[in-house]
Motif scaffolding. Structure first.
Motif, PDB file in Angstrom:
ATOM      1  N   GLY A   1      -6.276  -9.428   8.867  1.00 49.51           N
ATOM      2  CA  GLY A   1      -6.818  -9.716  10.183  1.00 49.51           C
ATOM      3  C   GLY A   1      -6.443 -11.043  10.783  1.00 49.51           C
ATOM      4  N   LYS A   2      -5.754 -11.936  10.034  1.00 54.01           N
ATOM      5  CA  LYS A   2      -5.466 -13.264  10.568  1.00 54.01           C
ATOM      6  C   LYS A   2      -4.108 -13.331  11.242  1.00 54.01           C
ATOM      7  N   GLY A   3      -3.141 -12.621  10.716  1.00 51.45           N
ATOM      8  CA  GLY A   3      -1.799 -12.684  11.284  1.00 51.45           C
ATOM      9  C   GLY A   3      -1.473 -11.416  12.023  1.00 51.45           C
ATOM     10  N   MET A   4      -0.198 -11.122  12.097  1.00 56.60           N
ATOM     11  CA  MET A   4       0.256  -9.910  12.761  1.00 56.60           C
ATOM     12  C   MET A   4      -0.141  -8.707  11.915  1.00 56.60           C
ATOM     13  N   PRO A   5      -1.028  -7.839  12.392  1.00 53.24           N
ATOM     14  CA  PRO A   5      -1.494  -6.733  11.564  1.00 53.24           C
ATOM     15  C   PRO A   5      -0.408  -5.695  11.362  1.00 53.24           C
ATOM     16  N   VAL A   6      -0.363  -5.108  10.157  1.00 50.68           N
ATOM     17  CA  VAL A   6       0.583  -4.041   9.926  1.00 50.68           C
ATOM     18  C   VAL A   6      -0.136  -2.742  10.250  1.00 50.68           C
ATOM     19  N   ASP A   7       0.648  -1.700  10.400  1.00 47.76           N
ATOM     20  CA  ASP A   7       0.071  -0.393  10.690  1.00 47.76           C
ATOM     21  C   ASP A   7      -0.958  -0.050   9.610  1.00 47.76           C
ATOM     22  N   GLY A   8      -2.182   0.295  10.047  1.00 43.11           N
ATOM     23  CA  GLY A   8      -3.268   0.521   9.113  1.00 43.11           C
ATOM     24  C   GLY A   8      -2.991   1.631   8.137  1.00 43.11           C
ATOM     25  N   GLU A   9      -2.359   2.694   8.597  1.00 43.85           N
ATOM     26  CA  GLU A   9      -2.074   3.817   7.719  1.00 43.85           C
ATOM     27  C   GLU A   9      -1.082   3.418   6.644  1.00 43.85           C
ATOM     28  N   TYR A  10      -0.100   2.621   7.037  1.00 47.74           N
ATOM     29  CA  TYR A  10       0.902   2.195   6.056  1.00 47.74           C
ATOM     30  C   TYR A  10       0.294   1.272   5.015  1.00 47.74           C
ATOM     31  N   LYS A  11      -0.560   0.336   5.453  1.00 51.17           N
ATOM     32  CA  LYS A  11      -1.191  -0.577   4.505  1.00 51.17           C
ATOM     33  C   LYS A  11      -2.080   0.191   3.527  1.00 51.17           C
ATOM     34  N   GLN A  12      -2.809   1.150   4.039  1.00 58.04           N
ATOM     35  CA  GLN A  12      -3.668   1.955   3.180  1.00 58.04           C
ATOM     36  C   GLN A  12      -2.836   2.746   2.180  1.00 58.04           C
ATOM     37  N   ALA A  13      -1.685   3.251   2.647  1.00 53.26           N
ATOM     38  CA  ALA A  13      -0.795   3.989   1.751  1.00 53.26           C
ATOM     39  C   ALA A  13      -0.229   3.078   0.665  1.00 53.26           C
ATOM     40  N   PHE A  14       0.115   1.847   1.036  1.00 56.15           N
ATOM     41  CA  PHE A  14       0.629   0.893   0.049  1.00 56.15           C
ATOM     42  C   PHE A  14      -0.435   0.592  -1.004  1.00 56.15           C
ATOM     43  N   ALA A  15      -1.693   0.394  -0.563  1.00 57.65           N
ATOM     44  CA  ALA A  15      -2.776   0.130  -1.502  1.00 57.65           C
ATOM     45  C   ALA A  15      -2.975   1.320  -2.436  1.00 57.65           C
ATOM     46  N   SER A  16      -2.875   2.521  -1.905  1.00 57.34           N
ATOM     47  CA  SER A  16      -3.018   3.717  -2.741  1.00 57.34           C
ATOM     48  C   SER A  16      -1.877   3.821  -3.739  1.00 57.34           C
ATOM     49  N   TYR A  17      -0.680   3.432  -3.298  1.00 59.68           N
ATOM     50  CA  TYR A  17       0.484   3.477  -4.188  1.00 59.68           C
ATOM     51  C   TYR A  17       0.300   2.501  -5.353  1.00 59.68           C
ATOM     52  N   VAL A  18      -0.162   1.279  -5.054  1.00 60.39           N
ATOM     53  CA  VAL A  18      -0.351   0.283  -6.097  1.00 60.39           C
ATOM     54  C   VAL A  18      -1.444   0.714  -7.073  1.00 60.39           C
ATOM     55  N   LYS A  19      -2.557   1.231  -6.533  1.00 62.90           N
ATOM     56  CA  LYS A  19      -3.685   1.573  -7.398  1.00 62.90           C
ATOM     57  C   LYS A  19      -3.491   2.875  -8.168  1.00 62.90           C
ATOM     58  N   ARG A  20      -2.973   3.875  -7.487  1.00 62.17           N
ATOM     59  CA  ARG A  20      -2.952   5.196  -8.114  1.00 62.17           C
ATOM     60  C   ARG A  20      -1.579   5.870  -8.117  1.00 62.17           C
TER      61      ARG A  20
ATOM     62  N   VAL B   1     -10.506  -5.483  -5.490  1.00 66.12           N
ATOM     63  CA  VAL B   1      -9.190  -6.104  -5.673  1.00 66.12           C
ATOM     64  C   VAL B   1      -8.367  -5.996  -4.394  1.00 66.12           C
ATOM     65  N   ASP B   2      -7.875  -7.121  -3.906  1.00 66.24           N
ATOM     66  CA  ASP B   2      -6.923  -7.138  -2.796  1.00 66.24           C
ATOM     67  C   ASP B   2      -5.539  -7.050  -3.412  1.00 66.24           C
ATOM     68  N   VAL B   3      -4.966  -5.865  -3.410  1.00 66.90           N
ATOM     69  CA  VAL B   3      -3.720  -5.654  -4.136  1.00 66.90           C
ATOM     70  C   VAL B   3      -2.576  -6.489  -3.587  1.00 66.90           C
ATOM     71  N   GLY B   4      -2.551  -6.673  -2.261  1.00 64.86           N
ATOM     72  CA  GLY B   4      -1.488  -7.494  -1.687  1.00 64.86           C
ATOM     73  C   GLY B   4      -1.576  -8.928  -2.162  1.00 64.86           C
ATOM     74  N   GLN B   5      -2.795  -9.491  -2.163  1.00 62.87           N
ATOM     75  CA  GLN B   5      -2.989 -10.862  -2.626  1.00 62.87           C
ATOM     76  C   GLN B   5      -2.662 -10.974  -4.117  1.00 62.87           C
ATOM     77  N   TRP B   6      -3.048  -9.952  -4.877  1.00 60.79           N
ATOM     78  CA  TRP B   6      -2.793 -10.001  -6.308  1.00 60.79           C
ATOM     79  C   TRP B   6      -1.298 -10.034  -6.606  1.00 60.79           C
ATOM     80  N   ILE B   7      -0.544  -9.180  -5.922  1.00 65.49           N
ATOM     81  CA  ILE B   7       0.907  -9.179  -6.133  1.00 65.49           C
ATOM     82  C   ILE B   7       1.503 -10.524  -5.742  1.00 65.49           C
ATOM     83  N   ALA B   8       1.061 -11.056  -4.603  1.00 71.46           N
ATOM     84  CA  ALA B   8       1.585 -12.347  -4.141  1.00 71.46           C
ATOM     85  C   ALA B   8       1.315 -13.448  -5.160  1.00 71.46           C
ATOM     86  N   ASP B   9       0.094 -13.497  -5.691  1.00 68.79           N
ATOM     87  CA  ASP B   9      -0.262 -14.537  -6.652  1.00 68.79           C
ATOM     88  C   ASP B   9       0.532 -14.409  -7.951  1.00 68.79           C
ATOM     89  N   GLU B  10       0.649 -13.179  -8.445  1.00 68.63           N
ATOM     90  CA  GLU B  10       1.345 -12.959  -9.707  1.00 68.63           C
ATOM     91  C   GLU B  10       2.835 -13.271  -9.601  1.00 68.63           C
TER      92      GLU B  10
END
Length: 406
Positions: free
Chosen positions: A85-104, A208-217
């Motif tokens: 929500g702070k920067g340029m938002p990405v397409d919500g459906e795509y972000k949700q799909a990325f989170a689903s890909y990382v988790k499951r 878990v914020d998967v995007g933040q986790w990947i960035a930190d790791e």
């Protein structure tokens, strides 16, 4: 908090208390100056200094370095942008799909994110996060020129010499002048990877914020490898570092080489007027480059230079004026890069130049993640890659100090 044998405290573990760390750093530097003044006084009177003073000076140097590292870590934490929500938002459906890909490992039919190898391109906000953090912790990336490219190789034409010109009379013949000399520099991008692992239980945690986790790791692994390559990489499956270039004495400099100034003493600064050779290094750089020049050296070398004074008794090394600023040496910013060599015979331990013009980093757009739940059960591996290249862009913009007789 720890205490040295001299009663000096360092808050290396302070949780983001930047103001307190900066105040402690300033106090330690004043104590450092007083101790070094006493040491120099003894050297002038007796020709030698008390070993206790030398030891105290080394401990104070360590305190200064520890506090600076703690401030850097705290500033990085504070500077991290919010992913949501702070920067340029990405397409919500795509972000949700990325989170689903990382988790499951779920993949949906979204053409923007699907990789031919079954991977997923990290959402732009996460990609920006990784780059932002790397800029903060990778000192060379912070001062070098950076280009984003879409191909695997970036080519850059360079005018080595301009066209010949000459004065002529009003009616004199105009002979053809010589043409300018052009060269081409090529920067191939190499694959940089990290492979953090996590358990399925961790990934299923909704907090878990998967995007933040990947960035930190990924951040720490990428930054460390990058900095080493930008300084000393040999160009084999990695960027070419500026210290990998052919070096020649500044008096013999030519395009394609980096010029150096010798200290006149193998493995040491001159015993008398040590700062003179550093002044020579500054003025080996042309005026147009000096305006944005920086010193680059490691922590141990910086500790040696902290002890130097000018003819008026002023310290050449000065701490940053603010907690988020840079230390300065002889009026120029000083950048600490631990991959620079220690002082030793024939070592190129100090670089000085306009790195924005002298060294180019090439980032291929996109950071991709390939999820692997099979290779290391019960862990899920995330093969995260980006492509990075680098090399010298202007051989006249960087000069080196060589700790050698000639």
């Amino acid at each position: 908090m720890t205490t040295t044998s001299d009663g000096l405290e360092t808050k290396a573990g302070a949780q983001g208390d930047i103001a307190a760390l900066f105040a402690e750093f300033s106090t330690a530097f004043e104590e450092f100056k007083a101790t070094n003044d006493q040491r120099l006084g003894e050297l002038e009177k007796r020709g030698s200094a008390d070993g206790l003073l030398e030891g105290k000076l080394d401990r104070l140097n360590a305190v200064l370095d520890t506090n600076k590292a703690a401030m850097d870590r705290a500033l990085i934490e504070r500077a991290r942008p919010q992913l949501d929500g702070k920067g340029m938002p990405v397409d919500g459906e795509y972000k949700q799909a990325f989170a689903s890909y990382v988790k499951r490992g779920e993949e949906k039919a979204l053409s923007v994110g699907v990789n031919a190898d079954g991977g997923y391109v990290v959402p732009p906000e996460t990609e920006t996060e990784i780059t932002r953090l790397m800029t903060a912790v990778s000192p060379i990336r912070a001062i070098a020129g950076v280009r984003q490219v879409s191909g695997s190789v970036y080519k850059r034409p360079i005018s080595v010499t301009g066209p010949a010109v000459g004065w002529v009379g009003e009616t004199a013949a105009r002979p053809i002048t010589g043409s300018q000399t052009l060269a081409e520099l090529s920067y191939p991008t190499m694959e940089l990877y990290a492979m953090p692992a996590a358990t399925s239980a961790f990934l299923e945690d909704a907090a878990v914020d998967v995007g933040q986790w990947i960035a930190d790791e990924v951040n720490a692994a990428f930054a460390a490898q990058e900095t080493t390559a930008f300084v000393s990489g040999d160009g084999v499956n990695k960027p070419t570092g500026f210290l990998d270039a052919t070096t020649v004495a500044e008096a013999s400099w030519s395009w394609g080489n980096l010029g150096y100034v010798a200290t006149g003493s193998a493995g040491a600064l001159p015993t008398a007027n040590a700062s003179d050779v550093l002044i020579d290094l500054v003025y080996a750089l042309k005026a147009g480059y000096r305006q944005n020049a920086s010193w680059v050296m490691n922590r141990k070398v910086q500790g040696t230079l902290r002890k130097l004074k000018d003819a008026d008794g002023n310290y050449l090394w000065q701490p940053a004026a603010t907690a988020d600023g840079k230390a300065r040496f002889m009026g120029f910013d000083l950048v600490e890069a631990e991959d620079m060599p220690d002082i030793a015979a024939n070592a190129l331990s100090i670089a000085f130049g306009d790195f924005r013009r002298g060294y180019l980093i090439v980032d291929r757009q996109g950071v991709s993640v390939l999820r692997d739940p099979f290779s290391a059960k019960p862990y899920v591996l995330f093969y995260t890659t980006k492509r990075v290249g680098g090399g010298i862009a202007d051989y006249d913009a960087i000069k080196l100090l060589k700790f050698a007789a000639s």
